[in-house]
Design an enzyme around this catalytic site. Sequence first.
Site: not given
Lengths: 343, 450
Positions: B78, B80, B82, B112, B170, B197, B323, B342
């Site tokens: 998990h 991100h 980006r 996402n 998520d 999520h 995360d 975050g």
Amino acid sequence: MNHLLSIEDLDRAAIERIVAQAERFAEVSDREIKKVPALRGRMVLNLFYEASTRTRSSFELAAKRLSADVVNFAASGSSVEKGESLKDTVLTLSAHKPDAIVLRTPWAGASELVSRWCSAAIVNAGDGKHEHPTQALLDVYTLHRRLGGLDALKIWIVGDVAHSRVARSDILAFQRMGAQVTVAGPPTLIPRGIDQLGCEVRYTLDELDSADVVYALRMQRERMSETWVPSLREYAAWYQINGRRLTPRQVLMHPGPVNRGVELSGEVVDSPQAVITAQVEAGVVVRMAVLYELLSGAGARAPGGEGAGDGERARPEPTAARDGDQDALLDIAESGVAAGRDA
Amino acid sequence: MSPRAPLIGGAGDPADVLLRDVRALDPRERIDGRHDVLVRAGEIAEIGAHGTLEAPDGAEIVDGEGRLALLPAFFDPHVHLRTPGQEHKEDLETGTRAAAAGGYAGVLAMPNTDPVLDSAPLLGSLREAAARQARVPVGFLAAITRGLQGELLSEMAELSEAGAVGFTDDGKPVADAGTLRKALQYQRLCGGVLALHEEDPTLSRGGAMNEGAVSSALGIAGIPTVAESTMVARDAALAGYEDGRVHFMHLSCAGSADAVAAAKQAGARVSAEVSPHHLLLTDEDVRSLDTRLKMHPPLTGESDRRALVEALRDGTIDCVATDHAPHAREEKEVPFEQAPMGTTGLETAFAALHTGLVLPGVLPLGLLVERMTAGAALFGLPLARIAAGAPANLTLVDLDARWVAGEHGWASRSENCCFAGRALQGRVLLTLAAGTLAHRDRAIALAGTA
């Protein structure tokens, strides 16, 4: 005292000092010439991100009576509407070297944040739903004048506690001055865990007659659209302070502006128990005392500040582990965000 | 199974390294002791008693002095990264550099992004970019619903064929139970874990931190823990009914752990992850209104934190996931209620958990290593192992090294780490990912070439 960010930072002695100073300024207010030269040449900047008539004008009047120069900066119609961040706005305005910035924002903790970005003394004039410390100080002052002190007083704060920065500051200030605080209101508007601040919680006004002071909060109409209560009519039926509920020996307070017919009936607003206009009067002298304490009292910073652009304090780069920290694993090793409030 | 290799990136020269006299620890292989481990051409060629292996010509030598710990490299299901669209926060290169610096040899990136990863062509181009830029292998989860809008399913079968490791919305819940049920049904066609999520938006709406005494004192709207736990219970029931495979992301409270335990007891095919910050920090830490401590789900209370640690210990929660959620400095340098959710986590996860849970004796080191590697298997990917013949996915750690998080800056493009400024013990010195040298700490020199 370098800033006034929250009541949480003040002990009883500090509150008493401000109240005593406000009493001295109250004498000035009764004179024909209401101005004193205490802060001549100092600049007070009012930076308001929310609409406010009474708090802003009260600060403005307070600063002017102390002979300070006042600049008002409203977020609407300014660079803020063009997308400037709070930090950049503060750094830009700091270039004018204000001695104090009176700040109102819709965001909890914004005043403390700003205090780390510039060298001016910061006065929190309301940060979101967090605190409104000068309101609490003027409420203490008002009760002090009316009743001689707060020790062992039973004070009920009634209404929309969840959305009230006044309630939070008052709970802390009243308790610090020796009062017992009860909050009462609809369960949807009493935040979970508020009793951890030391106050009692009630959902009805059945025992309201035990209170020495009844402090009604403003019931904001926009709460209706979010269905926090089924109707203002029902709210008023259960929680309105009216002639039936208020006894002659009780003192009635309200931070204003009043919604007549909602949280207060018209009759009690105009009753001798109400000290609502005294609160407004107190606003000016208490804010004078706060500005005086910050800008000319013992421990006040040097005129003109130490130069703006101190912005790096906001996010201090962690320094290497010091030898003494060997047992403080997982603790914050920097003199940073958590610890850096009041250097 | 999808026809394409699920993880991509980490391509480099295959490593030739002799890890001499290290404390090799791999709980699954039942190894814990001083060994020499020889990596040749990116594979673990030989494991011997310490002092028995010689470095062949051209191999570099790292001397563990009987002290440095060699672990199977971690896997983070998990993160991100980006990319695309928010490269000012992170990109495939910087995000995987941060992963390598934290001892990770594999990560799963969330969809996402901007645009949302919900189409096969976008996945194809991302995988091409990852092949060039990623320091450690990356897998991509695709969106369950188009544009993360929670309404129409994305083209899951096509995405699966294009290499999606699984599916998630998520950042948002799949709030509509009927939509999630369709995704569970469609999973029979396309495979892939559904990573969820969990958050009931009608309960969490407007909240910026955990609901409780701290939020009440701060006057910040709270998010109740039941916003998560009721959704975990709902979706565990749906997964059980459809016999689907779901993975619950970033659990934050006791109620969610209880719901997962009950679902597992009932035989549902569910798994769960927890983040280092939910294992180590609470909403008391949020009193400072440090925006680095604002994340979704929010930091909860001490009893929830303890329940999560216990659930990780007893296996109710299967793995640790960071995360890792980078945000630019100016985005976080705002009042708390305005700040985006975050925290970054890849570079501090092991050290923070070692410091906060292993050193005080709450969790054994071997169990932490197991939970920090287990995420791969949950998504059907091979586990890192210290075993002869296995690809070199290895992390060398100095368990005694003390450092302050952030003192030397960050490999990530962003610095919004909730552990920044905290004193940690345990530092990743070297990471081998898919057989290549992905990270080398400045503190370690490869001791010459034999």
